[in-house]
Design an enzyme around this catalytic site. Structure first.
Site, PDB file in Angstrom:
ATOM      1  CG  ASP A  12     -47.905  39.015 -15.279  1.00 57.13           C
ATOM      2  OD1 ASP A  12     -46.701  39.234 -15.517  1.00 57.13           O
ATOM      3  OD2 ASP A  12     -48.657  38.397 -16.065  1.00 57.13           O
ATOM      4  CG  ASP A  14     -46.167  40.514 -21.116  1.00 52.52           C
ATOM      5  OD1 ASP A  14     -46.445  41.653 -21.502  1.00 52.52           O
ATOM      6  OD2 ASP A  14     -45.014  40.059 -21.104  1.00 52.52           O
ATOM      7  CG  ASN A 119     -39.019  44.435 -24.319  1.00 57.21           C
ATOM      8  OD1 ASN A 119     -38.096  45.164 -24.642  1.00 57.21           O
ATOM      9  ND2 ASN A 119     -39.067  43.157 -24.645  1.00 57.21           N
TER      10      ASN A 119
HETATM   11  C1  BG6 Z   1     -43.393  37.706 -19.564  1.00 58.34           C
HETATM   12  C2  BG6 Z   1     -44.152  37.013 -20.675  1.00 58.34           C
HETATM   13  O1  BG6 Z   1     -44.167  38.733 -19.035  1.00 58.34           O
HETATM   14  O2  BG6 Z   1     -42.181  38.273 -20.051  1.00 58.34           O
HETATM   15  C3  BG6 Z   1     -43.261  35.992 -21.348  1.00 58.34           C
HETATM   16  O3  BG6 Z   1     -45.303  36.376 -20.136  1.00 58.34           O
HETATM   17  C4  BG6 Z   1     -41.962  36.659 -21.812  1.00 58.34           C
HETATM   18  O4  BG6 Z   1     -43.943  35.435 -22.446  1.00 58.34           O
HETATM   19  C5  BG6 Z   1     -41.294  37.333 -20.624  1.00 58.34           C
HETATM   20  O5  BG6 Z   1     -41.088  35.696 -22.369  1.00 58.34           O
HETATM   21  C6  BG6 Z   1     -39.981  38.034 -20.984  1.00 58.34           C
HETATM   22  O6  BG6 Z   1     -40.233  39.102 -21.839  1.00 58.34           O
HETATM   23  P1  BG6 Z   1     -39.129  39.928 -22.625  1.00 58.34           P
HETATM   24  O7  BG6 Z   1     -39.919  41.126 -23.098  1.00 58.34           O
HETATM   25  O8  BG6 Z   1     -38.066  40.312 -21.637  1.00 58.34           O
HETATM   26  O9  BG6 Z   1     -38.613  39.083 -23.696  1.00 58.34           O
HETATM   27 MG    MG Z   2     -48.482  37.157 -17.615  1.00 60.93          MG
END
Ligand code: BG6
Ligand code: MG
Length: 219
Positions: A12, A14, A119
């Protein structure tokens, strides 16, 4: 029952490789303040690993909005998030993450990214670790997000490995649930209340060596 040989890791992003959880929090907090919605750091803890749309739904609770407004709020939060991640550089790698990714590759095993974030590609480029991944599965790769196992299944398939041959490294309860329901091996990073369902629980990746992980997973 014999455990199959570990051939790859699915990380993972984040909260495991970098701490973008704080940036997601600030993005959602700004949106919530603008919309007059309550949103605390504690609320944010429940959003770990949860995709953008589902996160917004949890923040909105039982309030009903037209689809157009939902889209606009998701885009707004993402604009704030993109502003924050512009500053990301290799200095933002969490301790031990890059070293472990390198060690895995040196041992002839594979690395995949398994992040719900749309992202994720940009973040790993900015962190300077794109080349350490054989496969990148992100928020664009599958429809059903964590806690469904689809994202990790997508990553394993791209790696050419079975779930039993892959170890998922996660900091979110939803991520551990996703991995377990796909029959992956699991390492949870963080407090037991959050990742207690993982096979192996560690505070973070600082100082973590591949051989110790494989030993602890009864390799
Ligand atoms: C996850 C995060 O990795 O990605 C979440 O833990 C987040 O908090 C999710 O909402 C989606 O991310 P993004 O960048 O597509 O808005
Ligand atoms: Mg995570």
């Amino acid at each position: 029952m014999a455990v199959s040989k570990v051939k790859g890791f699915i990380f993972d992003l984040d909260g495991v490789i970098t701490d973008t959880a704080e940036y997601h929090y600030r993005g959602w907090k700004r949106l919530a303040d603008e919309e007059g919605l309550s949103f605390s750091r504690e609320d944010n803890e429940h959003l770990r690993g949860i995709a953008r749309r589902e996160s917004l739904m949890l923040i909105l609770k039982d309030r009903v909005y037209p689809e157009e407004k939902i889209q606009e709020m998701m885009e707004r939060k993402n604009r704030y998030y993109l502003e924050f991640i512009k500053e990301i550089s290799p200095r933002d790698l969490l301790p031990g993450a890059k070293e472990l990714l390198e060690e895995i590759r040196e041992a002839g095993l594979k690395n995949a990214l398994g992040s719900a974030s749309k992202n994720a590609g940009e973040v790993i480029e900015r962190l300077g670790i794109r080349a350490l991944f054989d496969v990148v599965s992100d928020g664009h790769s599958v429809e059903r997000q964590k806690p469904a196992p689809d994202l990790f299944l997508h990553a394993a398939k791209q790696l050419g490995l079975t779930p039993q041959e892959c170890v998922v490294v996660e900091d979110a309860a939803a991520g551990i649930e996703a991995a377990r329901s796909g029959s992956f091996r699991t390492i949870g990073l963080g407090p037991r209340e959050r990742v207690g369902n993982a096979e192996l629980i560690l505070p973070n990746l600082a100082g973590v060596k591949l051989v110790d992980l494989l030993k602890a997973l009864d390799h």
